[in-house]
Design a protein around this motif. Structure first.
Motif, PDB file in Angstrom:
ATOM      1  N   THR A   1      26.393 -18.056  10.751  1.00 53.03           N
ATOM      2  CA  THR A   1      27.841 -18.196  10.908  1.00 53.03           C
ATOM      3  C   THR A   1      28.539 -17.723   9.643  1.00 53.03           C
ATOM      4  OG1 THR A   1      27.724 -20.531  10.253  1.00 53.03           O
ATOM      5  CG2 THR A   1      27.697 -20.073  12.603  1.00 53.03           C
TER       6      THR A   1
ATOM      7  N   ASN B   1      19.848 -20.790  14.962  1.00 53.18           N
ATOM      8  CA  ASN B   1      20.411 -19.498  14.575  1.00 53.18           C
ATOM      9  C   ASN B   1      21.118 -18.845  15.757  1.00 53.18           C
ATOM     10  OD1 ASN B   1      19.804 -16.401  13.352  1.00 53.18           O
ATOM     11  ND2 ASN B   1      20.223 -18.018  11.861  1.00 53.18           N
TER      12      ASN B   1
ATOM     13  N   ASP C   1      26.085 -10.766  11.657  1.00 53.28           N
ATOM     14  CA  ASP C   1      27.242 -11.562  12.064  1.00 53.28           C
ATOM     15  C   ASP C   1      28.308 -10.685  12.711  1.00 53.28           C
ATOM     16  OD1 ASP C   1      26.012 -13.820  11.058  1.00 53.28           O
ATOM     17  OD2 ASP C   1      27.095 -13.769   9.154  1.00 53.28           O
TER      18      ASP C   1
ATOM     19  N   LEU D   1      23.912 -22.417  10.005  1.00 55.64           N
ATOM     20  CA  LEU D   1      24.896 -21.898   9.051  1.00 55.64           C
ATOM     21  C   LEU D   1      24.579 -20.476   8.612  1.00 55.64           C
ATOM     22  CD1 LEU D   1      25.525 -25.072   6.864  1.00 55.64           C
ATOM     23  CD2 LEU D   1      27.006 -24.099   8.638  1.00 55.64           C
TER      24      LEU D   1
ATOM     25  N   THR E   1      28.598 -19.140  18.121  1.00 54.93           N
ATOM     26  CA  THR E   1      29.851 -19.505  17.452  1.00 54.93           C
ATOM     27  C   THR E   1      30.577 -18.248  16.987  1.00 54.93           C
ATOM     28  OG1 THR E   1      28.859 -21.588  16.726  1.00 54.93           O
ATOM     29  CG2 THR E   1      30.833 -20.853  15.552  1.00 54.93           C
ATOM     30  N   SER E   2      29.840 -17.310  16.425  1.00 53.05           N
ATOM     31  CA  SER E   2      30.437 -16.044  15.991  1.00 53.05           C
ATOM     32  C   SER E   2      30.988 -15.263  17.182  1.00 53.05           C
ATOM     33  CB  SER E   2      29.403 -15.205  15.234  1.00 53.05           C
ATOM     34  OG  SER E   2      28.992 -15.881  14.067  1.00 53.05           O
TER      35      SER E   2
ATOM     36  N   LEU F   1      28.452 -18.823   6.332  1.00 51.89           N
ATOM     37  CA  LEU F   1      27.905 -18.934   4.990  1.00 51.89           C
ATOM     38  C   LEU F   1      26.812 -17.908   4.739  1.00 51.89           C
ATOM     39  CD1 LEU F   1      27.643 -22.817   4.673  1.00 51.89           C
ATOM     40  CD2 LEU F   1      29.424 -21.319   3.778  1.00 51.89           C
TER      41      LEU F   1
ATOM     42  N   VAL G   1      20.199 -27.140  10.419  1.00 52.47           N
ATOM     43  CA  VAL G   1      21.497 -26.921   9.757  1.00 52.47           C
ATOM     44  C   VAL G   1      21.505 -25.595   9.005  1.00 52.47           C
ATOM     45  CG1 VAL G   1      23.056 -27.795   7.965  1.00 52.47           C
ATOM     46  CG2 VAL G   1      22.062 -29.373   9.637  1.00 52.47           C
ATOM     47  N   THR G   2      20.466 -25.332   8.252  1.00 54.09           N
ATOM     48  CA  THR G   2      20.388 -24.088   7.479  1.00 54.09           C
ATOM     49  C   THR G   2      20.367 -22.867   8.394  1.00 54.09           C
ATOM     50  OG1 THR G   2      19.191 -25.221   5.718  1.00 54.09           O
ATOM     51  CG2 THR G   2      19.049 -22.818   5.750  1.00 54.09           C
TER      52      THR G   2
ATOM     53  N   GLY H   1      24.442 -20.505  16.187  1.00 56.87           N
ATOM     54  CA  GLY H   1      25.361 -19.965  15.184  1.00 56.87           C
ATOM     55  C   GLY H   1      25.934 -18.630  15.621  1.00 56.87           C
TER      56      GLY H   1
ATOM     57  N   SER I   1      17.659 -18.478   6.051  1.00 57.67           N
ATOM     58  CA  SER I   1      16.812 -19.589   6.493  1.00 57.67           C
ATOM     59  C   SER I   1      15.333 -19.217   6.495  1.00 57.67           C
ATOM     60  CB  SER I   1      17.241 -20.029   7.893  1.00 57.67           C
ATOM     61  OG  SER I   1      17.254 -18.925   8.774  1.00 57.67           O
TER      62      SER I   1
END
Length: 149
Positions: A25, A56, A111, A22, A62-63, A27, A18-19, A59, A31
């Protein structure tokens, strides 16, 4: 008092996933500290690197998707990536091509690099290769340094 070791033992890999996701992405998380802590706490170093790298990487995908769909509000407001950062990254893409994706792990601009890949409709198959290599290299390096302690 909260015992960090107990939390890691019970939720270590889930917390890491999770860390790490995120952190790549919306936040402003890092990590690397959790990776180092888990390696020092004798978690399986290979599992730690794989979980952190995959999360990672996902994430970053997603970006890429956010950039690909052109969701400017998400990019500017929630990801806090400025138009200036995007333009700088686009110039880097023009100059260095896909190799620039190896640097999606960099704080502050990583990002933006993933988002720019989507905005520029960069080939997703090539995106995945470059981004995963960059992410995995970073976590291997962090895990190696942590294992020396």
């Amino acid at each position: 008092m909260i015992d960090v070791t107990t939390i890691l033992t019970d939720y270590g890999y889930i917390s890491l996933f999770v860390t790490s996701f995120l952190a790549s992405t919306i936040l402003p998380l890092g990590s690397e500290g959790l990776v180092a802590l888990m390696v020092i706490d004798k978690f399986n170093i290979y599992s730690v690197v794989i979980v952190a790298s995959v999360a990672n990487f996902l994430g970053a995908c997603t970006s890429y998707y956010i950039g690909f769909t052109g969701r400017g509000l998400v990019i500017n407001k929630y990801m806090r990536i400025s138009d200036e950062q995007i333009q700088r990254v686009e110039r880097g893409f023009e100059k260095y091509g896909g190799i620039s994706l190896l640097f999606t792990w960099l704080p502050g601009i990583g990002d933006a690099i993933a988002v720019a890949g989507g905005l520029l409709r960069y080939n997703f198959a090539q995106f995945t290769v470059f981004v995963f290599i960059g992410k995995a290299f970073r976590y291997m390096l962090v895990a190696y340094v942590a294992s020396q302690y």
